[in-house]
Design a protein around this motif. Structure first.
Motif, PDB file in Angstrom:
ATOM      1  N   PRO A  51      31.917  31.762  -6.012  1.00 42.34           N
ATOM      2  CA  PRO A  51      32.878  31.098  -5.110  1.00 42.34           C
ATOM      3  C   PRO A  51      34.276  31.733  -5.153  1.00 42.34           C
ATOM      4  N   ASP A  52      34.686  32.233  -6.312  1.00 44.03           N
ATOM      5  CA  ASP A  52      35.980  32.923  -6.390  1.00 44.03           C
ATOM      6  C   ASP A  52      35.979  34.171  -5.527  1.00 44.03           C
ATOM      7  N   ARG A  53      34.864  34.890  -5.552  1.00 44.50           N
ATOM      8  CA  ARG A  53      34.754  36.097  -4.740  1.00 44.50           C
ATOM      9  C   ARG A  53      34.850  35.776  -3.259  1.00 44.50           C
ATOM     10  N   GLY A  54      34.193  34.697  -2.844  1.00 41.66           N
ATOM     11  CA  GLY A  54      34.227  34.313  -1.438  1.00 41.66           C
ATOM     12  C   GLY A  54      35.616  33.912  -0.977  1.00 41.66           C
ATOM     13  N   ILE A  55      36.308  33.140  -1.790  1.00 43.46           N
ATOM     14  CA  ILE A  55      37.677  32.724  -1.455  1.00 43.46           C
ATOM     15  C   ILE A  55      38.598  33.939  -1.431  1.00 43.46           C
ATOM     16  N   ARG A  56      38.447  34.810  -2.413  1.00 44.57           N
ATOM     17  CA  ARG A  56      39.286  36.006  -2.473  1.00 44.57           C
ATOM     18  C   ARG A  56      39.067  36.875  -1.235  1.00 44.57           C
ATOM     19  N   ARG A  57      37.802  37.021  -0.845  1.00 40.69           N
ATOM     20  CA  ARG A  57      37.481  37.820   0.344  1.00 40.69           C
ATOM     21  C   ARG A  57      38.076  37.180   1.601  1.00 40.69           C
ATOM     22  N   ALA A  58      38.015  35.856   1.689  1.00 41.04           N
ATOM     23  CA  ALA A  58      38.578  35.154   2.854  1.00 41.04           C
ATOM     24  C   ALA A  58      40.096  35.314   2.905  1.00 41.04           C
ATOM     25  N   ILE A  59      40.749  35.229   1.759  1.00 40.80           N
ATOM     26  CA  ILE A  59      42.208  35.386   1.710  1.00 40.80           C
ATOM     27  C   ILE A  59      42.609  36.796   2.139  1.00 40.80           C
ATOM     28  N   LEU A  60      41.901  37.791   1.623  1.00 39.77           N
ATOM     29  CA  LEU A  60      42.223  39.172   1.990  1.00 39.77           C
ATOM     30  C   LEU A  60      41.953  39.436   3.469  1.00 39.77           C
ATOM     31  N   ALA A  61      40.856  38.896   3.987  1.00 43.56           N
ATOM     32  CA  ALA A  61      40.539  39.089   5.402  1.00 43.56           C
ATOM     33  C   ALA A  61      41.569  38.408   6.301  1.00 43.56           C
ATOM     34  N   LEU A  62      41.961  37.184   5.932  1.00 42.55           N
ATOM     35  CA  LEU A  62      42.950  36.458   6.730  1.00 42.55           C
ATOM     36  C   LEU A  62      44.305  37.155   6.682  1.00 42.55           C
ATOM     37  N   GLY A  63      44.690  37.628   5.522  1.00 42.46           N
ATOM     38  CA  GLY A  63      45.961  38.353   5.399  1.00 42.46           C
ATOM     39  C   GLY A  63      45.955  39.666   6.159  1.00 42.46           C
ATOM     40  N   ALA A  64      44.851  40.414   6.057  1.00 43.61           N
ATOM     41  CA  ALA A  64      44.752  41.689   6.777  1.00 43.61           C
ATOM     42  C   ALA A  64      44.736  41.466   8.292  1.00 43.61           C
ATOM     43  N   ALA A  65      44.008  40.443   8.733  1.00 45.67           N
ATOM     44  CA  ALA A  65      43.994  40.140  10.166  1.00 45.67           C
ATOM     45  C   ALA A  65      45.384  39.725  10.649  1.00 45.67           C
ATOM     46  N   GLY A  66      46.064  38.923   9.827  1.00 47.44           N
ATOM     47  CA  GLY A  66      47.420  38.506  10.193  1.00 47.44           C
ATOM     48  C   GLY A  66      48.379  39.677  10.307  1.00 47.44           C
ATOM     49  N   LEU A  67      48.299  40.606   9.358  1.00 45.59           N
ATOM     50  CA  LEU A  67      49.177  41.778   9.415  1.00 45.59           C
ATOM     51  C   LEU A  67      48.840  42.672  10.604  1.00 45.59           C
ATOM     52  N   LEU A 102      54.154  46.048  18.486  1.00 45.50           N
ATOM     53  CA  LEU A 102      53.995  47.192  19.395  1.00 45.50           C
ATOM     54  C   LEU A 102      54.008  46.770  20.864  1.00 45.50           C
ATOM     55  N   LEU A 103      53.376  45.634  21.155  1.00 46.16           N
ATOM     56  CA  LEU A 103      53.312  45.156  22.530  1.00 46.16           C
ATOM     57  C   LEU A 103      54.502  44.278  22.910  1.00 46.16           C
ATOM     58  N   GLU A 104      55.365  44.015  21.950  1.00 49.17           N
ATOM     59  CA  GLU A 104      56.520  43.140  22.139  1.00 49.17           C
ATOM     60  C   GLU A 104      56.090  41.771  22.658  1.00 49.17           C
ATOM     61  N   ALA A 105      54.993  41.269  22.079  1.00 45.32           N
ATOM     62  CA  ALA A 105      54.474  39.956  22.447  1.00 45.32           C
ATOM     63  C   ALA A 105      54.809  38.979  21.329  1.00 45.32           C
ATOM     64  N   LEU A 106      55.736  38.102  21.615  1.00 45.48           N
ATOM     65  CA  LEU A 106      56.211  37.166  20.597  1.00 45.48           C
ATOM     66  C   LEU A 106      55.112  36.215  20.144  1.00 45.48           C
ATOM     67  N   TRP A 107      54.215  35.832  21.033  1.00 45.04           N
ATOM     68  CA  TRP A 107      53.145  34.904  20.660  1.00 45.04           C
ATOM     69  C   TRP A 107      52.178  35.553  19.675  1.00 45.04           C
ATOM     70  N   LEU A 108      51.961  36.872  19.794  1.00 44.35           N
ATOM     71  CA  LEU A 108      51.117  37.564  18.818  1.00 44.35           C
ATOM     72  C   LEU A 108      51.800  37.644  17.460  1.00 44.35           C
ATOM     73  N   LEU A 109      53.087  37.867  17.471  1.00 37.51           N
ATOM     74  CA  LEU A 109      53.838  37.867  16.211  1.00 37.51           C
ATOM     75  C   LEU A 109      53.718  36.512  15.515  1.00 37.51           C
ATOM     76  N   GLY A 110      53.900  35.446  16.287  1.00 41.06           N
ATOM     77  CA  GLY A 110      53.795  34.098  15.721  1.00 41.06           C
ATOM     78  C   GLY A 110      52.415  33.802  15.181  1.00 41.06           C
ATOM     79  N   LEU A 111      51.391  34.203  15.902  1.00 33.85           N
ATOM     80  CA  LEU A 111      50.018  33.992  15.456  1.00 33.85           C
ATOM     81  C   LEU A 111      49.738  34.749  14.158  1.00 33.85           C
ATOM     82  N   GLY A 112      50.215  35.978  14.079  1.00 37.33           N
ATOM     83  CA  GLY A 112      50.031  36.776  12.863  1.00 37.33           C
ATOM     84  C   GLY A 112      50.767  36.195  11.669  1.00 37.33           C
ATOM     85  N   VAL A 113      51.976  35.722  11.918  1.00 40.53           N
ATOM     86  CA  VAL A 113      52.748  35.111  10.829  1.00 40.53           C
ATOM     87  C   VAL A 113      52.042  33.858  10.314  1.00 40.53           C
ATOM     88  N   TRP A 114      51.510  33.042  11.219  1.00 38.92           N
ATOM     89  CA  TRP A 114      50.790  31.844  10.779  1.00 38.92           C
ATOM     90  C   TRP A 114      49.528  32.189  10.005  1.00 38.92           C
TER      91      TRP A 114
END
Length: 78
Positions: A7-23, A31-43
């Motif tokens: 379960p630790d591995r699964g949570i760790r993988r989810a955290i890394l995937a969510l962080g990488a997707a957000g970045l 790059l696209l100067e889309a503020l809504w994408l910036l907000g979504l990534g930050v969240w």
């Protein structure tokens, strides 16, 4: 850091995937100067950080951690 409990591995993988997707979404939004994408990534990054801070798996403490000196202090005897 080796994570051996599944379960630790699964949570760790989810955290890394969510962080990488957000970045990635943050970079795309910049790059696209889309503020809504910036907000979504930050969240997404905030959610990954909150999961990392809140999630604490239960594991029994090692026997060496619970020494007799610690037990004596917590029981009130000197």
């Amino acid at each position: 850091m080796t994570i051996d409990w599944l379960p630790d591995r699964g949570i760790r993988r989810a955290i890394l995937a969510l962080g990488a997707a957000g970045l990635t979404v943050i970079a795309t939004g910049a790059l696209l100067e889309a503020l809504w994408l910036l907000g979504l990534g930050v969240w997404a990054v905030i959610a990954a950080m909150m999961i990392e801070l809140v999630y604490r798996p239960w594991r029994p403490m090692p026997r060496s951690w619970c020494s007799s000196a610690v037990l004596r202090r917590t029981r009130g005897s000197t």
